[in-house]
Each structure stands twice: as C-alpha cells, then as structure tokens.
Design a protein around this motif. Structure first.
Motif, mmCIF file in Angstrom:
data_model
loop_
_atom_site.group_PDB
_atom_site.id
_atom_site.type_symbol
_atom_site.label_atom_id
_atom_site.label_comp_id
_atom_site.label_asym_id
_atom_site.label_seq_id
_atom_site.Cartn_x
_atom_site.Cartn_y
_atom_site.Cartn_z
ATOM 1 N N SER A 184 0.837 -1.197 0.000
ATOM 2 C CA SER A 184 0.000 0.000 0.000
ATOM 3 C C SER A 184 0.875 1.251 0.000
ATOM 4 O O SER A 184 2.080 1.188 0.242
ATOM 5 C CB SER A 184 -0.928 -0.004 1.215
ATOM 6 O OG SER A 184 -0.177 -0.057 2.420
ATOM 7 N N GLN A 185 0.247 2.383 -0.266
ATOM 8 C CA GLN A 185 0.957 3.668 -0.252
ATOM 9 C C GLN A 185 1.281 4.055 1.181
ATOM 10 O O GLN A 185 0.450 3.924 2.081
ATOM 11 C CB GLN A 185 0.098 4.750 -0.886
ATOM 12 C CG GLN A 185 0.775 6.107 -0.989
ATOM 13 C CD GLN A 185 1.371 6.355 -2.367
ATOM 14 O OE1 GLN A 185 0.736 6.098 -3.383
ATOM 15 N NE2 GLN A 185 2.577 6.855 -2.406
ATOM 16 N N GLN A 186 2.498 4.508 1.383
ATOM 17 C CA GLN A 186 2.908 4.976 2.705
ATOM 18 C C GLN A 186 2.964 6.495 2.701
ATOM 19 O O GLN A 186 3.781 7.090 1.998
ATOM 20 C CB GLN A 186 4.278 4.397 3.075
ATOM 21 C CG GLN A 186 4.749 4.811 4.458
ATOM 22 C CD GLN A 186 6.132 4.256 4.742
ATOM 23 O OE1 GLN A 186 6.951 4.129 3.829
ATOM 24 N NE2 GLN A 186 6.401 3.934 5.982
ATOM 25 N N PRO A 187 2.096 7.151 3.450
ATOM 26 C CA PRO A 187 2.136 8.615 3.461
ATOM 27 C C PRO A 187 3.431 9.127 4.043
ATOM 28 O O PRO A 187 3.961 8.550 4.994
ATOM 29 C CB PRO A 187 0.935 8.991 4.340
ATOM 30 C CG PRO A 187 0.603 7.770 5.113
ATOM 31 C CD PRO A 187 1.074 6.592 4.331
ATOM 32 N N ASN A 188 3.946 10.193 3.462
ATOM 33 C CA ASN A 188 5.201 10.775 3.923
ATOM 34 C C ASN A 188 5.036 12.285 3.998
ATOM 35 O O ASN A 188 4.856 12.948 2.987
ATOM 36 C CB ASN A 188 6.349 10.410 2.969
ATOM 37 C CG ASN A 188 7.705 10.745 3.562
ATOM 38 O OD1 ASN A 188 7.861 11.708 4.299
ATOM 39 N ND2 ASN A 188 8.693 9.933 3.240
ATOM 40 N N ALA A 189 5.103 12.800 5.226
ATOM 41 C CA ALA A 189 4.867 14.233 5.424
ATOM 42 C C ALA A 189 5.985 15.095 4.857
ATOM 43 O O ALA A 189 5.819 16.291 4.665
ATOM 44 C CB ALA A 189 4.714 14.518 6.916
ATOM 45 N N ALA A 220 -6.616 -3.074 -4.745
ATOM 46 C CA ALA A 220 -6.114 -2.157 -3.723
ATOM 47 C C ALA A 220 -6.510 -2.631 -2.335
ATOM 48 O O ALA A 220 -7.675 -2.951 -2.079
ATOM 49 C CB ALA A 220 -6.662 -0.757 -3.979
ATOM 50 N N GLY A 221 -5.534 -2.712 -1.439
ATOM 51 C CA GLY A 221 -5.772 -3.130 -0.065
ATOM 52 C C GLY A 221 -5.928 -4.619 0.116
ATOM 53 O O GLY A 221 -6.149 -5.081 1.244
ATOM 54 N N SER A 222 -5.812 -5.394 -0.959
ATOM 55 C CA SER A 222 -5.989 -6.847 -0.873
ATOM 56 C C SER A 222 -4.646 -7.549 -0.719
ATOM 57 O O SER A 222 -3.596 -7.024 -1.072
ATOM 58 C CB SER A 222 -6.709 -7.379 -2.111
ATOM 59 O OG SER A 222 -7.988 -6.819 -2.225
ATOM 60 N N CYS A 223 -4.726 -8.764 -0.202
ATOM 61 C CA CYS A 223 -3.538 -9.580 0.010
ATOM 62 C C CYS A 223 -3.124 -10.242 -1.303
ATOM 63 O O CYS A 223 -3.975 -10.639 -2.108
ATOM 64 C CB CYS A 223 -3.846 -10.651 1.044
ATOM 65 S SG CYS A 223 -2.526 -10.917 2.227
ATOM 66 N N GLY A 224 -1.840 -10.346 -1.518
ATOM 67 C CA GLY A 224 -1.333 -11.055 -2.685
ATOM 68 C C GLY A 224 -1.353 -12.552 -2.471
ATOM 69 O O GLY A 224 -1.897 -13.046 -1.477
#
Length: 406
Positions: A184-189, A220-224
């Motif tokens: 998933s996307q990791q937010p970075n301030a 999106a958000g699902s397990c591989g």
C-alpha cells in the motif's frame, strides 16, 4: 565420548543459550556489551530488538540465534574451537557443532506442528529390570511472522509529469508459516507531491519482468498470493509521477505488511496462527517500508505539424493539389535526446512527391543511405542526431492528392 560431549555442551552451547537467557534482564547497553564480550558477531548483536518488554525480547533473541546458526558463523565457531580448546574436547565439539549449527530458516519447524515428548525410567528391583514410562507432553509450535523486503528498482530516471513508472520489489517470507502481504501507499509528510501508487501486480509467470497482460493485478488493499516459508515472490508497483515538478526527484514510499498488520512487533495472537497455533509478530515497521525515487526530467519535447495547400494556408484540397507539410520538432528544458526518428505515414489518398524531403533547409535523399532521410511505401522518415536541449528542427516534404482511380 560422554565426557567429550559434556565438555562441549558446558563450554559452548551452555554459554550461547545462557547469553540469550540473560538478555531479558538487561537494558539495551547491557545487552550489547554482554554479547560483544562473549564474542557474538557485531552485525548480529545490532539485530537484537532494543525493546525491553518480555514478548519482544524473546522474539529478538530468537532472531539473533537463528542468524547465529548460519553456515558462515559455523565456520568461524569451528575454527575458534580449534584454536582455543584441547584436542580431547575438540572431536566431540566439532561433530556436535556440525549437527546443531547447520540448521537454518529452510529447516524451521512448521507453524502449527505438534511436538510429542515423553520420558522413561529404567531400574532394577528384586533382581528384575523394570521400565516406567512418563506421560506424554505436547508442544504446539507458534507461527512466527517474519519477512524481508528488497527493492530491486530504487530509482527511475527521466520521469515526466503524469508518467506511470514501474518499480520492482521482492518479498521473502523468513517466518515458519505461509503468509500473504498487502502493498500500500505509505504517506510521507516530508514529500509534498509523492509518486502516487496506481496498481500492484504479482510476477505471475515468474520471468522477473513486468508484463501487464500476464502479471495479475492485486486489488487495492488486498492480500497477494500466499508465500511459503523461506520463499521469495516478486511484485511490480506502478506509480504515477506528480504534476509538481519543482523538485529534482519525487519519493515513492510503500508499506509492505501481512494482512493482519495491526499488532505491533513482539505481539502474541493466541490461536490465530497456522493450524490453530499462536501467532508471534516478529517484524517491525522499519522492515516493512520500501522507499524508492523518481528522478524528474526537465526535458520538454513537442512535434507540431502544419500544411500549405497549393501554397495557401487552407484545409480544403482537390484532386491534383500539392500539399506542403512542415514538421517542427522542438526540445526545451534540460536533457539529452537520443535516437530520435520523426516519421509520417501518408494515407492512401496522398502520394509522396520524390525529391521534396528537406531537413533544416538541406535536401535529403529518398533512399536508405548515409543521410538522415528515407521515403518508401508511403512512409516518410528522418533520423535526427543525438543532441542536448534546447534545440529545434524543421522537416518539410510535399505530397499530391491522388484521384480516386489511382
């Protein structure tokens, strides 16, 4: 032989396990100092968790000991024993080390396995031999969730605004149970305009390269797919370049975690592991981060086409009219343009007029020869030299409107 084995255990294994058992009672500095004084490799000492809670302590110690049993450290241990121990204790110690210390992650006991163990006592009474069996105790092996993320494509260069870039990363399951992972996307301030995660694909065909038609997309958000213990799986993350090109690079920060990534490092989840075993979280947030970068391109390339119909700027023509086409190729900003070829396939209603191809005022031949021009089978093409921006080139040629019968 019994004395030799006892000597070996007392001098070596007892010391190693004693070190691990002592860690829970010491602070971080004490742990590091103890392990270094006892001769543990420095690169393994730093892998021990600094967290002082009991659950996290024993997980970190287990990870240290698992690394300590690698084949490289085995060799160092054997030669250390050769140098420090007497020959009387060496033979048994060498044999036992080779047996016990060649185990690695591939030989980990599977999660959920039940270990049965019992004992027996033999004795003589009234001139007869007797044996009494103990009860059998069972131990269920917990599932250790542990993994490693390796970034194969740390940087993509020459990225343009809105361009979709492909990054490659490998996930290795270092635990003892099957796991699936969510990317998933990791937010970075610290990044105002990061590269945006568009899609994640798994390397379905196993060829190591991305193919949108063959490599399955993960919702999106699902397990591989499930990754077996001690196995590695390749993933492709597609990211869109941001619109803000004020910086020289943009960050693509991803988070890789198991599907039940909520619990923290060292947490124990009763009964939620494979085959009903407990699950132990043996990773931290730092291990699950994948940081990649896109080097922005400040090169702007454009190609504009215009026409004159029988020398006039108009959009209508009749059969037999000669159309003069102009192609203006421009490169602005910064960067090197390599291998550029401008091509113009003519529709069937137009016929190229031989000998009219011109590049920057210089006539080009129609055949495939030393110069940059070429025209054949309704295709007009011009090769351009490698050049650093800014620059521009103008290509002109003529075509005639064919009658319908031609």
């Amino acid at each position: 032989m019994a004395r030799t084995a006892s000597c070996c255990l007392r001098r070596n294994y007892g010391r190693a396990f004693g070190d691990l058992g002592t860690l829970g009672d010491l602070g971080l500095d004490g742990e590091i100092n103890l392990l270094l004084r006892r001769g543990w490799p420095a690169d393994l000492v730093v892998s021990h968790s600094p967290d002082a809670s009991a659950g996290k302590d024993w997980v970190g110690a287990a990870q240290v000991f698992r690394k300590y049993t690698s084949f490289r450290v085995l060799l160092a241990l054997i030669f250390g024993i050769l140098a420090m121990r007497k020959a009387s204790c060496l033979v048994g110690c060498l044999a036992m080390s080779a047996f016990a210390f060649t185990r690695d992650a591939s030989a980990m006991t599977p999660a959920g396995a039940v270990i049965h163990n019992s004992a027996a006592v033999s004795f003589d009474m009234d001139g007869a031999s007797h044996t009494v069996q103990s009860n059998t105790v069972e131990t269920r092996v917990a599932e250790l969730v542990s993994y490693a993320v390796s970034v194969v494509t740390p940087t993509v260069g020459g990225a343009r605004v809105g361009e979709v870039l492909t990054y490659t990363l490998d996930i290795t399951n270092t635990g003892n149970g099957d796991e699936c992972f969510v990317v998933s996307q990791q937010p970075n301030a610290n990044v105002a305009e990061p590269v945006e995660l568009v899609a994640v694909h798994v390397d379905s065909d196993g060829d190591g390269t991305f193919n949108a038609t063959k490599d399955a997309v993960i919702a999106a958000g699902s397990c591989g797919p499930q990754i077996a213990t001690n196995r590695r799986m390749r993933f492709f993350a597609l990211g869109r370049m941001p619109a803000d090109t004020g910086e020289s690079q943009a960050e693509f920060a991803l988070n890789v975690a198991p599907h039940d990534s909520g619990p923290g490092y060292g947490s124990v989840l009763p009964g939620s592991g494979d085959a009903g075993a407990d699950k132990v979280i043996g990773y931290d947030a730092g291990a699950s981060a994948a940081r990649m970068w896109a080097q922005t391109s400040k090169l702007v390339v454009s190609l504009v086409k215009s026409q004159l119909v029988s020398g006039r700027a108009q959009t209508t023509a009749v059969t037999g009219d000669v159309i003069t086409y102009s192609l203006l190729f421009k490169a602005g900003g910064e960067g090197l343009v390599k291998g550029a070829v401008v091509s113009d396939p003519l529709p069937a209603d137009l016929g190229y007029m031989p000998g009219t191809l011109i590049l920057d005022g210089v006539a080009l031949s129609d055949s495939s020869d030393a110069d940059a021009g070429h025209s054949a089978d309704g295709l007009v093409a011009v090769r351009l030299p490698d050049q650093v921006a800014p620059f521009e080139h103008t290509i002109t040629f003529q075509a005639v409107v064919r009658p319908q019968s031609s």
